[in-house]
Motif scaffolding. Structure first.
Motif, PDB file in Angstrom:
ATOM      1  N   GLU A 160      12.720 -10.531  -5.496  1.00 33.33           N
ATOM      2  CA  GLU A 160      12.084 -10.315  -4.195  1.00 33.33           C
ATOM      3  C   GLU A 160      11.648  -8.882  -3.953  1.00 33.33           C
ATOM      4  N   ASN A 161      12.358  -7.934  -4.510  1.00 31.49           N
ATOM      5  CA  ASN A 161      12.033  -6.544  -4.242  1.00 31.49           C
ATOM      6  C   ASN A 161      11.106  -5.926  -5.283  1.00 31.49           C
ATOM      7  N   GLU A 162      10.657  -6.707  -6.253  1.00 30.29           N
ATOM      8  CA  GLU A 162       9.779  -6.182  -7.295  1.00 30.29           C
ATOM      9  C   GLU A 162       8.321  -6.446  -6.946  1.00 30.29           C
ATOM     10  N   VAL A 163       7.474  -5.453  -7.159  1.00 29.42           N
ATOM     11  CA  VAL A 163       6.050  -5.585  -6.901  1.00 29.42           C
ATOM     12  C   VAL A 163       5.310  -5.385  -8.210  1.00 29.42           C
ATOM     13  N   VAL A 164       4.326  -6.234  -8.476  1.00 25.70           N
ATOM     14  CA  VAL A 164       3.531  -6.142  -9.684  1.00 25.70           C
ATOM     15  C   VAL A 164       2.729  -4.839  -9.638  1.00 25.70           C
ATOM     16  N   PRO A 165       2.656  -4.080 -10.727  1.00 29.04           N
ATOM     17  CA  PRO A 165       1.942  -2.796 -10.706  1.00 29.04           C
ATOM     18  C   PRO A 165       0.509  -2.887 -10.189  1.00 29.04           C
ATOM     19  N   SER A 166      -0.189  -3.988 -10.474  1.00 31.98           N
ATOM     20  CA  SER A 166      -1.572  -4.113 -10.002  1.00 31.98           C
ATOM     21  C   SER A 166      -1.647  -4.248  -8.485  1.00 31.98           C
ATOM     22  N   GLN A 167      -0.501  -4.486  -7.837  1.00 31.87           N
ATOM     23  CA  GLN A 167      -0.467  -4.630  -6.382  1.00 31.87           C
ATOM     24  C   GLN A 167       0.143  -3.407  -5.707  1.00 31.87           C
ATOM     25  N   MET A 168       0.259  -2.309  -6.443  1.00 35.01           N
ATOM     26  CA  MET A 168       0.835  -1.095  -5.873  1.00 35.01           C
ATOM     27  C   MET A 168      -0.270  -0.083  -5.616  1.00 35.01           C
ATOM     28  N   ALA A 169      -0.378   0.367  -4.389  1.00 35.58           N
ATOM     29  CA  ALA A 169      -1.369   1.380  -4.043  1.00 35.58           C
ATOM     30  C   ALA A 169      -0.890   2.740  -4.528  1.00 35.58           C
ATOM     31  N   GLN A 170      -1.844   3.640  -4.716  1.00 41.48           N
ATOM     32  CA  GLN A 170      -1.491   5.007  -5.070  1.00 41.48           C
ATOM     33  C   GLN A 170      -0.663   5.580  -3.923  1.00 41.48           C
ATOM     34  N   PRO A 171       0.207   6.542  -4.215  1.00 45.46           N
ATOM     35  CA  PRO A 171       1.105   7.069  -3.181  1.00 45.46           C
ATOM     36  C   PRO A 171       0.404   7.603  -1.929  1.00 45.46           C
ATOM     37  N   ASP A 172      -0.799   8.127  -2.068  1.00 47.62           N
ATOM     38  CA  ASP A 172      -1.491   8.691  -0.910  1.00 47.62           C
ATOM     39  C   ASP A 172      -2.438   7.703  -0.230  1.00 47.62           C
ATOM     40  N   LYS A 173      -2.440   6.446  -0.652  1.00 45.84           N
ATOM     41  CA  LYS A 173      -3.334   5.422  -0.102  1.00 45.84           C
ATOM     42  C   LYS A 173      -2.526   4.332   0.606  1.00 45.84           C
ATOM     43  N   ILE A 174      -3.196   3.636   1.514  1.00 53.00           N
ATOM     44  CA  ILE A 174      -2.604   2.469   2.175  1.00 53.00           C
ATOM     45  C   ILE A 174      -3.401   1.258   1.736  1.00 53.00           C
ATOM     46  N   ASP A 175      -2.718   0.287   1.144  1.00 54.36           N
ATOM     47  CA  ASP A 175      -3.368  -0.936   0.682  1.00 54.36           C
ATOM     48  C   ASP A 175      -3.565  -1.876   1.863  1.00 54.36           C
ATOM     49  N   LEU A 176      -4.807  -2.180   2.187  1.00 49.96           N
ATOM     50  CA  LEU A 176      -5.118  -3.018   3.349  1.00 49.96           C
ATOM     51  C   LEU A 176      -4.537  -4.418   3.232  1.00 49.96           C
ATOM     52  N   ASN A 177      -4.415  -4.945   2.029  1.00 45.87           N
ATOM     53  CA  ASN A 177      -3.940  -6.319   1.842  1.00 45.87           C
ATOM     54  C   ASN A 177      -2.427  -6.448   1.759  1.00 45.87           C
ATOM     55  N   ASN A 178      -1.731  -5.382   1.435  1.00 45.72           N
ATOM     56  CA  ASN A 178      -0.287  -5.503   1.207  1.00 45.72           C
ATOM     57  C   ASN A 178       0.575  -4.544   2.014  1.00 45.72           C
ATOM     58  N   ALA A 179      -0.032  -3.637   2.765  1.00 48.79           N
ATOM     59  CA  ALA A 179       0.750  -2.685   3.559  1.00 48.79           C
ATOM     60  C   ALA A 179       1.357  -3.369   4.774  1.00 48.79           C
ATOM     61  N   LEU A 180       2.536  -2.945   5.133  1.00 46.55           N
ATOM     62  CA  LEU A 180       3.167  -3.429   6.354  1.00 46.55           C
ATOM     63  C   LEU A 180       2.499  -2.760   7.543  1.00 46.55           C
ATOM     64  N   VAL A 181       2.522  -3.407   8.685  1.00 50.00           N
ATOM     65  CA  VAL A 181       1.877  -2.852   9.866  1.00 50.00           C
ATOM     66  C   VAL A 181       2.450  -1.478  10.213  1.00 50.00           C
ATOM     67  N   THR A 182       3.696  -1.249   9.922  1.00 55.64           N
ATOM     68  CA  THR A 182       4.322   0.055  10.218  1.00 55.64           C
ATOM     69  C   THR A 182       3.884   1.156   9.258  1.00 55.64           C
ATOM     70  N   ASP A 183       3.284   0.810   8.123  1.00 53.20           N
ATOM     71  CA  ASP A 183       2.813   1.827   7.179  1.00 53.20           C
ATOM     72  C   ASP A 183       1.692   2.674   7.776  1.00 53.20           C
TER      73      ASP A 183
END
Length: 155
Positions: free
Chosen positions: A65-88
């Motif tokens: 549950e806590n693992e994220v596929v690398p292709s679904q990880m945004a760069q540290p300085d970016k916010i991924d619109l499809n996977n970011a939590l609203v609090t991000d």
């Protein structure tokens, strides 16, 4: 079956049967359980070195549950619109909660430009989208897509 182990606890006696033979001893229940546990440990230790049976079926490639596929990880300085939590979006002044809620309530997004197509976004939201456009990325929706609104929030 040569690998079978049987443990029987009778009132006042412990009988352990293995392919190598059987042992019986007059003992109380507590002592029987304790010696049975010790016996299981002694038998299981050599078996632990044997290779486990290969996993087959649909669950072989399950991710924790806590693992994220690398292709679904945004760069540290970016916010991924499809996977970011609203609090991000709290790190971007003015985005949280309204504009962030608009983003999290819609999608999936094929590109950052899709933000400007959100029908319920007002002029202020769109101005914020334009202001922070360089901060966003739209990666393929992953496991977090459905959880991005419901994530635990602290205000």
């Amino acid at each position: 079956d040569a690998s079978m182990l049987h443990l029987f606890i009778f009132t006042g006696a412990l009988v352990v049967t293995t392919p190598l033979g059987s042992v019986s001893a007059p003992v109380g229940r507590r002592a029987a359980l304790a010696s049975g546990a010790a016996f299981f440990t002694a038998i299981a230790t050599p078996l632990a070195g044997q290779a486990a049976e290969p996993r087959v079926g649909a669950a072989v490639n399950d991710l924790p549950e806590n693992e994220v596929v690398p292709s679904q990880m945004a760069q540290p300085d970016k916010i991924d619109l499809n996977n970011a939590l609203v609090t991000d979006y709290k790190r971007l002044p003015g985005m949280y909660p309204h504009a962030a809620g608009q983003i999290a309530s819609h999608g999936p997004y094929g590109s950052v430009q899709d933000l400007f197509k959100i029908p319920s976004a007002n002029a202020n939201d769109k101005a914020l989208f334009l202001r922070y456009k360089a901060e966003f990325v739209a990666l393929p929706p992953g496991r977090m897509f459905n959880e991005r609104i419901n994530a635990r929030q602290s205000t």
